[in-house]
Design a protein around this motif. Structure first.
Motif, PDB file in Angstrom:
ATOM      1  N   ALA A   1       0.827  -1.205   0.000  1.00  0.00           N
ATOM      2  CA  ALA A   1       0.000   0.000   0.000  1.00  0.00           C
ATOM      3  C   ALA A   1       0.865   1.259   0.000  1.00  0.00           C
ATOM      4  N   VAL A   2       2.012   1.213   0.689  1.00  0.00           N
ATOM      5  CA  VAL A   2       2.922   2.362   0.698  1.00  0.00           C
ATOM      6  C   VAL A   2       3.352   2.694  -0.725  1.00  0.00           C
ATOM      7  N   GLU A   3       3.768   1.685  -1.464  1.00  0.00           N
ATOM      8  CA  GLU A   3       4.230   1.919  -2.826  1.00  0.00           C
ATOM      9  C   GLU A   3       3.080   2.380  -3.726  1.00  0.00           C
ATOM     10  N   ARG A   4       1.910   1.811  -3.508  1.00  0.00           N
ATOM     11  CA  ARG A   4       0.748   2.192  -4.317  1.00  0.00           C
ATOM     12  C   ARG A   4       0.348   3.634  -4.056  1.00  0.00           C
ATOM     13  N   LEU A   5       0.286   4.045  -2.795  1.00  0.00           N
ATOM     14  CA  LEU A   5      -0.088   5.421  -2.470  1.00  0.00           C
ATOM     15  C   LEU A   5       0.959   6.408  -2.949  1.00  0.00           C
ATOM     16  N   ARG A   6       2.241   6.017  -2.824  1.00  0.00           N
ATOM     17  CA  ARG A   6       3.295   6.916  -3.291  1.00  0.00           C
ATOM     18  C   ARG A   6       3.163   7.145  -4.797  1.00  0.00           C
ATOM     19  N   ALA A   7       2.961   6.058  -5.548  1.00  0.00           N
ATOM     20  CA  ALA A   7       2.817   6.182  -7.001  1.00  0.00           C
ATOM     21  C   ALA A   7       1.556   6.978  -7.363  1.00  0.00           C
ATOM     22  N   ASP A   8       0.487   6.755  -6.609  1.00  0.00           N
ATOM     23  CA  ASP A   8      -0.757   7.478  -6.855  1.00  0.00           C
ATOM     24  C   ASP A   8      -0.548   8.977  -6.668  1.00  0.00           C
ATOM     25  N   ALA A   9       0.164   9.337  -5.608  1.00  0.00           N
ATOM     26  CA  ALA A   9       0.415  10.755  -5.335  1.00  0.00           C
ATOM     27  C   ALA A   9       1.276  11.383  -6.427  1.00  0.00           C
ATOM     28  N   GLU A  10       2.296  10.665  -6.867  1.00  0.00           N
ATOM     29  CA  GLU A  10       3.165  11.203  -7.906  1.00  0.00           C
ATOM     30  C   GLU A  10       2.400  11.420  -9.214  1.00  0.00           C
ATOM     31  N   ALA A  11       1.462  10.519  -9.495  1.00  0.00           N
ATOM     32  CA  ALA A  11       0.736  10.594 -10.765  1.00  0.00           C
ATOM     33  C   ALA A  11      -0.415  11.585 -10.736  1.00  0.00           C
ATOM     34  N   ASN A  12      -1.043  11.766  -9.591  1.00  0.00           N
ATOM     35  CA  ASN A  12      -2.317  12.494  -9.557  1.00  0.00           C
ATOM     36  C   ASN A  12      -2.353  13.704  -8.639  1.00  0.00           C
ATOM     37  N   ARG A  13      -1.227  14.086  -8.066  1.00  0.00           N
ATOM     38  CA  ARG A  13      -1.236  15.237  -7.163  1.00  0.00           C
ATOM     39  C   ARG A  13      -1.631  16.509  -7.910  1.00  0.00           C
ATOM     40  N   GLY A  14      -1.948  17.524  -7.124  1.00  0.00           N
ATOM     41  CA  GLY A  14      -2.383  18.778  -7.714  1.00  0.00           C
ATOM     42  C   GLY A  14      -1.217  19.582  -8.277  1.00  0.00           C
ATOM     43  N   PRO A  15      -1.508  20.741  -8.858  1.00  0.00           N
ATOM     44  CA  PRO A  15      -2.862  21.312  -8.921  1.00  0.00           C
ATOM     45  C   PRO A  15      -3.746  20.629  -9.970  1.00  0.00           C
ATOM     46  N   TRP A  16      -5.035  20.545  -9.637  1.00  0.00           N
ATOM     47  CA  TRP A  16      -6.014  19.979 -10.553  1.00  0.00           C
ATOM     48  C   TRP A  16      -6.728  21.088 -11.311  1.00  0.00           C
ATOM     49  N   ASP A  17      -7.313  20.681 -12.424  1.00  0.00           N
ATOM     50  CA  ASP A  17      -8.157  21.586 -13.188  1.00  0.00           C
ATOM     51  C   ASP A  17      -9.448  20.842 -13.520  1.00  0.00           C
ATOM     52  N   VAL A  18     -10.551  21.562 -13.533  1.00  0.00           N
ATOM     53  CA  VAL A  18     -11.837  20.938 -13.843  1.00  0.00           C
ATOM     54  C   VAL A  18     -12.520  21.752 -14.930  1.00  0.00           C
ATOM     55  N   THR A  19     -13.039  21.056 -15.935  1.00  0.00           N
ATOM     56  CA  THR A  19     -13.764  21.704 -17.025  1.00  0.00           C
ATOM     57  C   THR A  19     -15.106  21.016 -17.215  1.00  0.00           C
ATOM     58  N   ALA A  20     -16.115  21.801 -17.494  1.00  0.00           N
ATOM     59  CA  ALA A  20     -17.461  21.282 -17.770  1.00  0.00           C
ATOM     60  C   ALA A  20     -17.802  21.607 -19.213  1.00  0.00           C
ATOM     61  N   SER A  21     -18.466  20.670 -19.881  1.00  0.00           N
ATOM     62  CA  SER A  21     -18.776  20.838 -21.304  1.00  0.00           C
ATOM     63  C   SER A  21     -20.255  20.607 -21.561  1.00  0.00           C
ATOM     64  N   ALA A  22     -20.842  21.532 -22.330  1.00  0.00           N
ATOM     65  CA  ALA A  22     -22.228  21.389 -22.784  1.00  0.00           C
ATOM     66  C   ALA A  22     -22.223  20.748 -24.168  1.00  0.00           C
ATOM     67  N   PRO A  23     -23.317  20.154 -24.587  1.00  0.00           N
ATOM     68  CA  PRO A  23     -23.389  19.590 -25.942  1.00  0.00           C
ATOM     69  C   PRO A  23     -23.149  20.667 -26.994  1.00  0.00           C
ATOM     70  N   GLU A  24     -22.466  20.296 -28.062  1.00  0.00           N
ATOM     71  CA  GLU A  24     -22.165  21.260 -29.110  1.00  0.00           C
ATOM     72  C   GLU A  24     -23.373  21.531 -30.005  1.00  0.00           C
ATOM     73  N   GLU A  25     -24.182  20.528 -30.228  1.00  0.00           N
ATOM     74  CA  GLU A  25     -25.316  20.708 -31.134  1.00  0.00           C
ATOM     75  C   GLU A  25     -26.430  21.520 -30.463  1.00  0.00           C
TER      76      GLU A  25
END
Length: 524
Positions: free
Chosen positions: A169-193
């Motif tokens: 679990a230590v190795e898994r959490l460490r890898a998870d943090a390296e891959a997914n740490r912030g900063p995050w960005d969030v975008t919302a999309s409406a239909p184009e049509e």
């Protein structure tokens, strides 16, 4: 000293002692009852202060009923004279700022695993927090004679004492943090049509890290305005990464909420109650909330149908902060339990416009007597007032090249013409421009044949206009009263011709008589 004076001195001493005890009660040292939460004990414990310890606890602590994590090993404060206060930036045990990547890792792990119920994950999280905040700067920091304020965290020794599942679990959490740490960005999309009211389309929200990679397993709360989930309330439940699964199917919602074609996992839904008017009628809820979990690509998608002209979504989620901050420092025994706030709230929104489903007008031109269709008849399409143009679904006026209301022509043996993509609701009329051949007698240009009706969303309005054919000329029986006809004909011979014929007959008779008399005279 007399006995009276001695008694008075004793009284003063008692008063002073009680006063001192009162100060202790009123201003106690900051403390709280702290219990071990979820995690593992490692044995034997790391020695410090010249004494051995039976075990160390790696996991969460329960403080006032809440699970929190200690981020400084065997420490009451960064040094003996300093105390954390809520809102302080988290530092290392040695009072130094955390490197940016370490700070981002801590914020991420506290956000994603701070409420874990898995003992291996809790132990792994505690181990990583101690490793990043109290790692020894040199071998001297691990001297077992050092007091708790000076001792470092023996990273390798503690890792070796963890069970294999917690080490993984230590190795898994460490890898998870390296891959997914912030900063995050969030975008919302409406239909184009172009959006049609009551017609479902796909909306989406995507959460990415600084590298633009999608973050799986993120809970996203969506507030829907002028939108309802499509279908009958079912969802397509899918796990996010690392087995992040839905907490449950959507709860029952009020209003016309229907089946959701949702990609991602669902934590639950709720909707606002409809408003009640003076007559006691409850209207449709204006907003609905649903919580989804991003899929492996960091996206949640849902199929929703507009219920009004301005549909939109607002996405809200908790993301890792750039740096963790102290939320609630608690002194307990010889360890400083610091509950950190590693999260921040991110929002994104998307909106568009929607129109009612367009309508269709189907006009049939027929012979009034036979019901047969009449092709080639020009008809003008107007609004209800019979003079202004009808409106198309896009809001434009339906006019011809001359700028006047559009003229269409019936076709085929059925005498039909169809006009599509009309704005709804609206009332329209079709007016005959000129009559077809053979139908001119009954046509009044001041009051031409007309048919009107109301277009409703998604429906076809069928209109019918009948024409009266011209009267066909025919022979009138003797003694019958002659009917007026535009192209009447005369029967029998003309009067003048009859007189002439009579005169000729008399002349012929006279001539025949003269010839006969002459023959008789000769015979004598």
């Amino acid at each position: 000293m007399t006995r009276r004076r001695l008694t008075q001195a004793v009284r003063l001493a008692l008063v002073a002692l009680l006063g001192a005890l009162s100060l202790v009660v009123v201003a106690p040292a900051a403390s709280a009852e702290v219990d071990e939460g979820i995690g593992h004990r490692t044995t034997p414990g790391q020695s410090w202060g010249g004494r051995d310890r039976a075990y160390d606890w790696l996991g969460s602590y329960v403080v006032n009923g809440e699970h929190v994590f200690c981020v400084s090993f065997a420490l009451k404060a960064p040094d003996s004279d300093e105390r954390y206060e809520p809102g302080d930036e988290l530092l290392t045990k040695w009072g130094e700022p955390l490197p940016a990547d370490v700070a981002a890792n801590i914020s991420y792990l506290l956000l994603r695993y701070g409420d874990t119920q898995d003992a291996d994950e809790a132990a792994a999280l505690a181990h990583l927090l101690h490793s990043w905040t109290a790692a020894p700067r040199s071998a001297a920091d691990l001297d077992p004679d050092k007091p708790f304020t000076k001792i470092g965290y023996d990273v390798d020794a503690h890792f070796a004492k963890l069970p294999k599942s917690a080490q993984d679990a230590v190795e898994r959490l460490r890898a998870d943090a390296e891959a997914n740490r912030g900063p995050w960005d969030v975008t919302a999309s409406a239909p184009e049509e172009e959006q049609i009211i009551d017609t479902p389309a796909e909306w989406s929200v995507t959460v990415t890290n600084a590298d633009g990679k999608g973050i799986p397993g993120v809970e996203v709360t969506l507030a829907l305005t002028d939108l309802v989930l499509a279908g009958d309330g079912g969802v397509d439940q899918r796990s996010g990464s690392d087995g992040a699964a839905a907490a449950g199917a959507p709860t029952e919602t009020t209003g016309p909420t229907a089946e959701a074609d949702v990609v991602g996992t669902t934590e639950g839904t709720e909707s606002t109650e409809g408003t009640e008017d003076d007559a006691g009628n409850v209207g449709t809820p204006e907003a609905q909330q649903i919580t989804l979990v991003t899929d492996d690509d960091g996206t949640v998608s849902l199929s929703a149908a507009p219920t009004g002209e301005q549909p939109g979504i607002v996405a809200t989620l908790e993301a890792p902060a750039e740096r963790p901050y102290v939320r609630d420092p608690v002194t307990a025994d010889t360890q400083r339990v610091v509950s950190t706030g590693g999260e921040q709230t991110l929002t994104a929104e998307a909106a568009t416009n929607a129109i009612p489903a367009p309508g269709v007008v189907k006009v049939t031109k027929v012979d009034e007597e036979t019901g047969e269709g009449i092709a080639g008849v020009p008809l003008r399409l107007t609004a209800e007032d019979k003079s202004s143009p009808a409106v198309a679904s896009d809001g434009g006026e339906l006019v011809g090249d001359d700028g006047k209301p559009l003229v269409v022509t019936t076709e085929g043996t059925d005498g039909v013409v169809t006009i599509e993509n009309l704005r709804t609701p609206q009332k329209v009329c079709v007016i005959e421009v000129r009559p077809p051949n053979g139908y001119t007698d009954a046509f009044d240009p001041e009051n031409p044949p007309t048919a009107c009706g109301e277009l409703r969303p998604g429906e076809t309005l069928e209109l019918r206009i009948a024409n009266v054919a011209n009267e066909v000329p025919r022979t009138i029986p003797a003694g019958a009263r002659t009917a007026t006809a535009q192209a009447a004909t005369t029967t029998g011979a003309p009067v003048g011709a009859l007189v002439a014929l009579g005169v000729l007959a008399l002349a012929v008779s006279a001539l025949v008589g003269w010839v006969a008399r002459k023959r008789i005279v000769r015979q004598r």
